[in-house]
Design a protein around this motif. Structure first.
Motif, PDB file in Angstrom:
ATOM      1  N   GLU A 210     -16.991  75.893 -26.488  1.00 22.58           N
ATOM      2  CA  GLU A 210     -15.753  76.674 -26.453  1.00 22.58           C
ATOM      3  C   GLU A 210     -14.681  75.916 -25.669  1.00 22.58           C
ATOM      4  OE1 GLU A 210     -16.551  80.543 -24.946  1.00 22.58           O
ATOM      5  OE2 GLU A 210     -18.022  81.033 -26.497  1.00 22.58           O
ATOM      6  N   PRO A 211     -14.251  74.772 -26.212  1.00 19.91           N
ATOM      7  CA  PRO A 211     -13.244  73.984 -25.501  1.00 19.91           C
ATOM      8  C   PRO A 211     -11.915  74.719 -25.472  1.00 19.91           C
ATOM      9  CG  PRO A 211     -13.585  73.123 -27.706  1.00 19.91           C
ATOM     10  CD  PRO A 211     -14.630  74.189 -27.505  1.00 19.91           C
ATOM     11  N   GLY A 212     -11.114  74.394 -24.522  1.00 16.65           N
ATOM     12  CA  GLY A 212      -9.814  75.037 -24.406  1.00 16.65           C
ATOM     13  C   GLY A 212      -9.262  74.903 -23.011  1.00 16.65           C
ATOM     14  N   THR A 213     -10.082  75.217 -22.020  1.00 11.32           N
ATOM     15  CA  THR A 213      -9.642  75.119 -20.638  1.00 11.32           C
ATOM     16  C   THR A 213     -10.280  73.905 -19.971  1.00 11.32           C
ATOM     17  OG1 THR A 213      -9.425  77.530 -20.476  1.00 11.32           O
ATOM     18  CG2 THR A 213      -9.516  76.285 -18.415  1.00 11.32           C
ATOM     19  N   VAL A 214      -9.445  72.949 -19.595  1.00  8.92           N
ATOM     20  CA  VAL A 214      -9.921  71.764 -18.880  1.00  8.92           C
ATOM     21  C   VAL A 214      -9.965  72.086 -17.391  1.00  8.92           C
ATOM     22  CG1 VAL A 214      -9.435  69.365 -18.288  1.00  8.92           C
ATOM     23  CG2 VAL A 214      -9.036  70.189 -20.617  1.00  8.92           C
ATOM     24  N   ARG A 215     -11.102  71.819 -16.760  1.00  8.85           N
ATOM     25  CA  ARG A 215     -11.283  72.149 -15.346  1.00  8.85           C
ATOM     26  C   ARG A 215     -11.257  70.887 -14.493  1.00  8.85           C
ATOM     27  NH1 ARG A 215     -16.511  75.548 -14.454  1.00  8.85           N
ATOM     28  NH2 ARG A 215     -17.576  73.541 -14.191  1.00  8.85           N
ATOM     29  N   ASP A 216     -10.482  70.903 -13.434  1.00  8.18           N
ATOM     30  CA  ASP A 216     -10.451  69.818 -12.461  1.00  8.18           C
ATOM     31  C   ASP A 216     -11.570  70.079 -11.462  1.00  8.18           C
ATOM     32  OD1 ASP A 216      -9.994  67.959 -10.495  1.00  8.18           O
ATOM     33  OD2 ASP A 216      -7.859  68.380 -10.288  1.00  8.18           O
ATOM     34  N   GLU A 217     -12.633  69.252 -11.503  1.00  5.88           N
ATOM     35  CA  GLU A 217     -13.808  69.496 -10.668  1.00  5.88           C
ATOM     36  C   GLU A 217     -13.537  69.236  -9.183  1.00  5.88           C
ATOM     37  OE1 GLU A 217     -16.576  70.868 -11.541  1.00  5.88           O
ATOM     38  OE2 GLU A 217     -16.077  70.980 -13.663  1.00  5.88           O
ATOM     39  N   PHE A 218     -12.469  68.522  -8.879  1.00  3.24           N
ATOM     40  CA  PHE A 218     -12.127  68.236  -7.481  1.00  3.24           C
ATOM     41  C   PHE A 218     -10.700  68.696  -7.203  1.00  3.24           C
ATOM     42  CE2 PHE A 218     -15.799  65.686  -8.116  1.00  3.24           C
ATOM     43  CZ  PHE A 218     -16.401  65.550  -6.875  1.00  3.24           C
ATOM     44  N   ASP A 219     -10.432  69.927  -7.620  1.00  2.00           N
ATOM     45  CA  ASP A 219      -9.123  70.517  -7.376  1.00  2.00           C
ATOM     46  C   ASP A 219      -8.866  70.546  -5.862  1.00  2.00           C
ATOM     47  OD1 ASP A 219      -6.906  72.129  -7.022  1.00  2.00           O
ATOM     48  OD2 ASP A 219      -7.453  73.494  -8.642  1.00  2.00           O
ATOM     49  N   PRO A 220      -7.794  69.920  -5.385  1.00  2.00           N
ATOM     50  CA  PRO A 220      -7.516  69.892  -3.938  1.00  2.00           C
ATOM     51  C   PRO A 220      -7.443  71.279  -3.315  1.00  2.00           C
ATOM     52  CG  PRO A 220      -6.097  68.358  -5.115  1.00  2.00           C
ATOM     53  CD  PRO A 220      -6.803  69.164  -6.158  1.00  2.00           C
ATOM     54  N   ALA A 221      -7.148  72.300  -4.126  1.00  2.00           N
ATOM     55  CA  ALA A 221      -7.063  73.660  -3.587  1.00  2.00           C
ATOM     56  C   ALA A 221      -8.441  74.249  -3.312  1.00  2.00           C
ATOM     57  CB  ALA A 221      -6.306  74.559  -4.570  1.00  2.00           C
ATOM     58  N   LEU A 222      -9.475  73.625  -3.899  1.00  2.43           N
ATOM     59  CA  LEU A 222     -10.826  74.172  -3.761  1.00  2.43           C
ATOM     60  C   LEU A 222     -11.739  73.312  -2.901  1.00  2.43           C
ATOM     61  CD1 LEU A 222     -11.359  75.244  -7.498  1.00  2.43           C
ATOM     62  CD2 LEU A 222     -10.578  76.666  -5.586  1.00  2.43           C
ATOM     63  N   THR A 223     -11.469  72.028  -2.796  1.00  2.00           N
ATOM     64  CA  THR A 223     -12.342  71.138  -2.040  1.00  2.00           C
ATOM     65  C   THR A 223     -11.551  69.958  -1.505  1.00  2.00           C
ATOM     66  OG1 THR A 223     -14.292  69.688  -2.171  1.00  2.00           O
ATOM     67  CG2 THR A 223     -12.980  69.908  -4.159  1.00  2.00           C
ATOM     68  N   ASP A 224     -11.989  69.401  -0.376  1.00  5.74           N
ATOM     69  CA  ASP A 224     -11.359  68.199   0.157  1.00  5.74           C
ATOM     70  C   ASP A 224     -12.185  66.963  -0.155  1.00  5.74           C
ATOM     71  OD1 ASP A 224     -13.509  68.644   1.769  1.00  5.74           O
ATOM     72  OD2 ASP A 224     -12.402  68.604   3.664  1.00  5.74           O
ATOM     73  N   ALA A 225     -13.272  67.139  -0.942  1.00  2.00           N
ATOM     74  CA  ALA A 225     -14.102  65.998  -1.339  1.00  2.00           C
ATOM     75  C   ALA A 225     -13.353  65.139  -2.359  1.00  2.00           C
ATOM     76  CB  ALA A 225     -15.419  66.487  -1.920  1.00  2.00           C
ATOM     77  N   LYS A 226     -13.724  63.860  -2.434  1.00  2.00           N
ATOM     78  CA  LYS A 226     -13.067  62.935  -3.346  1.00  2.00           C
ATOM     79  C   LYS A 226     -13.925  62.750  -4.602  1.00  2.00           C
ATOM     80  CE  LYS A 226      -9.828  62.248  -0.353  1.00  2.00           C
ATOM     81  NZ  LYS A 226      -8.499  62.871  -0.567  1.00  2.00           N
ATOM     82  N   PRO A 227     -13.297  62.674  -5.781  1.00  2.00           N
ATOM     83  CA  PRO A 227     -14.060  62.465  -7.015  1.00  2.00           C
ATOM     84  C   PRO A 227     -14.665  61.073  -7.060  1.00  2.00           C
ATOM     85  CG  PRO A 227     -11.713  62.375  -7.460  1.00  2.00           C
ATOM     86  CD  PRO A 227     -11.860  62.816  -6.037  1.00  2.00           C
ATOM     87  N   PRO A 228     -15.761  60.908  -7.803  1.00  2.00           N
ATOM     88  CA  PRO A 228     -16.409  59.592  -7.887  1.00  2.00           C
ATOM     89  C   PRO A 228     -15.599  58.615  -8.704  1.00  2.00           C
ATOM     90  CG  PRO A 228     -17.439  61.118  -9.406  1.00  2.00           C
ATOM     91  CD  PRO A 228     -16.458  61.918  -8.593  1.00  2.00           C
ATOM     92  N   THR A 229     -15.873  57.338  -8.478  1.00  2.34           N
ATOM     93  CA  THR A 229     -15.285  56.284  -9.293  1.00  2.34           C
ATOM     94  C   THR A 229     -16.391  55.654 -10.127  1.00  2.34           C
ATOM     95  OG1 THR A 229     -15.625  54.703  -7.506  1.00  2.34           O
ATOM     96  CG2 THR A 229     -13.481  55.776  -7.620  1.00  2.34           C
ATOM     97  N   GLY A 230     -16.006  54.796 -11.053  1.00  2.00           N
ATOM     98  CA  GLY A 230     -17.005  54.107 -11.860  1.00  2.00           C
ATOM     99  C   GLY A 230     -17.551  54.991 -12.967  1.00  2.00           C
ATOM    100  N   PRO A 231     -18.479  54.459 -13.770  1.00  3.51           N
ATOM    101  CA  PRO A 231     -19.030  55.199 -14.905  1.00  3.51           C
ATOM    102  C   PRO A 231     -19.870  56.385 -14.456  1.00  3.51           C
ATOM    103  CG  PRO A 231     -20.223  53.144 -14.581  1.00  3.51           C
ATOM    104  CD  PRO A 231     -19.047  53.100 -13.659  1.00  3.51           C
ATOM    105  N   LEU A 232     -19.917  57.420 -15.304  1.00  2.00           N
ATOM    106  CA  LEU A 232     -20.702  58.618 -15.042  1.00  2.00           C
ATOM    107  C   LEU A 232     -21.986  58.599 -15.864  1.00  2.00           C
ATOM    108  CD1 LEU A 232     -17.883  61.321 -15.268  1.00  2.00           C
ATOM    109  CD2 LEU A 232     -18.684  60.123 -13.226  1.00  2.00           C
ATOM    110  N   TYR A 233     -23.050  59.178 -15.300  1.00  2.00           N
ATOM    111  CA  TYR A 233     -24.314  59.326 -16.013  1.00  2.00           C
ATOM    112  C   TYR A 233     -24.883  60.702 -15.684  1.00  2.00           C
ATOM    113  CZ  TYR A 233     -23.788  54.320 -16.663  1.00  2.00           C
ATOM    114  OH  TYR A 233     -23.290  53.094 -17.004  1.00  2.00           O
ATOM    115  N   VAL A 234     -26.021  61.036 -16.280  1.00  2.00           N
ATOM    116  CA  VAL A 234     -26.639  62.344 -16.072  1.00  2.00           C
ATOM    117  C   VAL A 234     -28.001  62.155 -15.429  1.00  2.00           C
ATOM    118  CG1 VAL A 234     -27.457  64.452 -17.179  1.00  2.00           C
ATOM    119  CG2 VAL A 234     -25.459  63.264 -18.095  1.00  2.00           C
ATOM    120  N   TRP A 235     -28.277  62.969 -14.417  1.00  2.00           N
ATOM    121  CA  TRP A 235     -29.592  62.967 -13.783  1.00  2.00           C
ATOM    122  C   TRP A 235     -29.878  64.374 -13.282  1.00  2.00           C
ATOM    123  CZ3 TRP A 235     -31.238  63.091  -8.401  1.00  2.00           C
ATOM    124  CH2 TRP A 235     -32.613  62.830  -8.245  1.00  2.00           C
ATOM    125  N   GLU A 236     -30.968  64.959 -13.771  1.00  2.00           N
ATOM    126  CA  GLU A 236     -31.395  66.296 -13.349  1.00  2.00           C
ATOM    127  C   GLU A 236     -30.275  67.330 -13.483  1.00  2.00           C
ATOM    128  OE1 GLU A 236     -33.196  66.111  -9.460  1.00  2.00           O
ATOM    129  OE2 GLU A 236     -35.133  65.753 -10.407  1.00  2.00           O
TER     130      GLU A 236
END
Length: 413
Positions: A225-251
């Motif tokens: 159900e695409p439509g709303t893009v979510r910013d996983e590191f929205d500054p309003a919700l967290t002060d953590a920094k998003p990762p750099t480099g390629p993404l992969y999946v684990w667990e």
């Protein structure tokens, strides 16, 4: 390779397994990583029809006029890539593209022919792809990103997918903005999208040194159900920094390499971390504080068995649960040029070093602990895999445009 000590008596003509040795990496709790250190010099030569079978090759599809650039192998063993008229050498030197982005078709290579993807809602209108920025094959289909070409009227990106057995392209997310005065100096990078628990995640970086501008984001969108893009590191919700480099999946989590602040003289240290929605980061592996390595850590891939990390040019195959780690030492003056992992197999190639390294594809079976090597013509040093299928480029160094292509083999596990 088990971490227990080998027995005193070894079978005839069989070398004792390598003994674990400390390496310049540590686990999140500070425990030093020990690895079974190995070389590649004793890899056995894999044999066609015994270790693998040749399923298809594209030599009949490509020539000096037409080009097919592989982006992935889908779950059926079909190559996926872009196909179109090959630009002249002068055109390639001018714009950097083998195929003009305005005329390249995206699709599968099936039974000796190119099967183009189609525009959503149509059955015959071929989909024309912009610059592909990574492609991922999942059980839910093929997912990839595109960056608008420099000739496009605006700047931006798209995240797209094709369902299994379909050719129809679905647009999952898109974003665009007007070109600026310093647009020619702007640098954009979109990392390969990954699918985690029904959501598609991707990294996007945008910068312009003249405007002193830098933006780094980790976005996600629901696959069904695409439509709303979510910013996983929205500054309003967290002060953590998003990762750099390629993404992969684990667990069922996003896995990435990232520089995080620490108390070292450099101020930052390479880590491998997993990420949950909302910016929660769990560190798994990091560089030891006493490391003097010249080269940083690079994450090449991951799956449920663990992940593959290059550090100081050497390759580490890591199982975070058992902490079993295999390290393959890179030959002198060489470095890893490409790595792919799927199922029990890890395949990689080198560049540099002795001239014949670029013609060898190393394959390691994590189940049987077997290291083999496949001799292949020197190509682009890239390989892809999906399930039991694996592909790599081949070519004649004397005339790569006229005699080049890609092969797909099925590995016998």
């Amino acid at each position: 390779m088990p971490l227990s000590q080998p027995t005193a008596v070894q079978p005839p003509n069989v070398a004792a397994p390598p003994a674990p040795a400390p390496v310049p990496l540590v686990w999140a709790d500070g425990t030093r990583v020990t690895a079974n250190v190995q070389g590649i010099e004793h890899a056995r030569v894999a044999t066609k029809d015994e270790d693998f079978t040749l399923e298809s090759e594209t030599r009949g599809l490509v020539n000096e006029k037409m080009a097919f650039l592989v982006e992935a192998v889908d779950s059926s063993g079909a190559l996926v890539g872009v196909y179109g008229p090959r630009q002249t050498v002068q055109e390639q030197e001018k714009n950097g593209y083998v195929i003009d982005p305005e005329s390249q078709r995206l699709g599968r290579y099936v039974e000796g022919a190119f099967e183009p993807f189609t525009v959503a809602g149509t059955s015959k209108k071929d989909y024309l792809a912009q610059e592909i920025s990574g492609m991922t094959v999942t059980d839910a289909g093929i997912i990839w990103g595109e960056i608008y070409s420099e000739n496009a009227s605006s700047r931006g990106w798209k995240i797209l997918s094709v369902s299994p057995g379909s050719t129809e392209v679905r647009v999952l997310a898109t974003r665009s903005w007007k070109k600026g005065l310093n647009d020619i100096l702007e640098h954009t990078m979109l990392r390969s999208p990954v699918l985690v628990d029904g959501r598609v995640y991707w990294n996007f970086e945008r910068s312009n040194s003249d405007d002193d501008f830098y933006e780094k984001k980790l976005f996600s969108v629901d696959l069904e159900e695409p439509g709303t893009v979510r910013d996983e590191f929205d500054p309003a919700l967290t002060d953590a920094k998003p990762p750099t480099g390629p993404l992969y999946v684990w667990e069922d989590r996003v896995l990435a390499a990232v520089d995080v602040p620490d108390d070292s003289e450099e101020g930052y240290r390479d880590t491998i971390s997993s990420y949950a929605p909302g910016g929660k980061r769990d560190e798994i592996l990091r560089v030891a504080e006493d490391s003097t390595a010249e080269y940083a850590m690079w994450l090449w891939g991951s799956d449920e068995r663990g992940f593959a990390v290059e550090y100081d040019k050497n390759l580490y195959l890591v199982d975070p649960h058992t902490r079993q780690t295999e390290m393959f030492q890179t030959p002198e003056d060489a470095e890893i040029s490409w790595l792919t992992q799927c199922g029990p197999l890890i395949s990689w190639t080198y560049q540099g070093g002795s001239e014949n390294l670029a013609t060898k594809h190393y394959v390691y079976n994590r189940g049987s602990k077997d290291l083999s090597v496949v001799a292949a013509s020197q190509g682009q040093n890239m390989d892809y895999c999906s399930g039991d299928y694996m592909s790599w480029s081949t070519g004649d160094p004397k005339d790569r445009e006229a005699d080049s292509g890609d092969v797909v083999v099925r590995w016998k596990n």
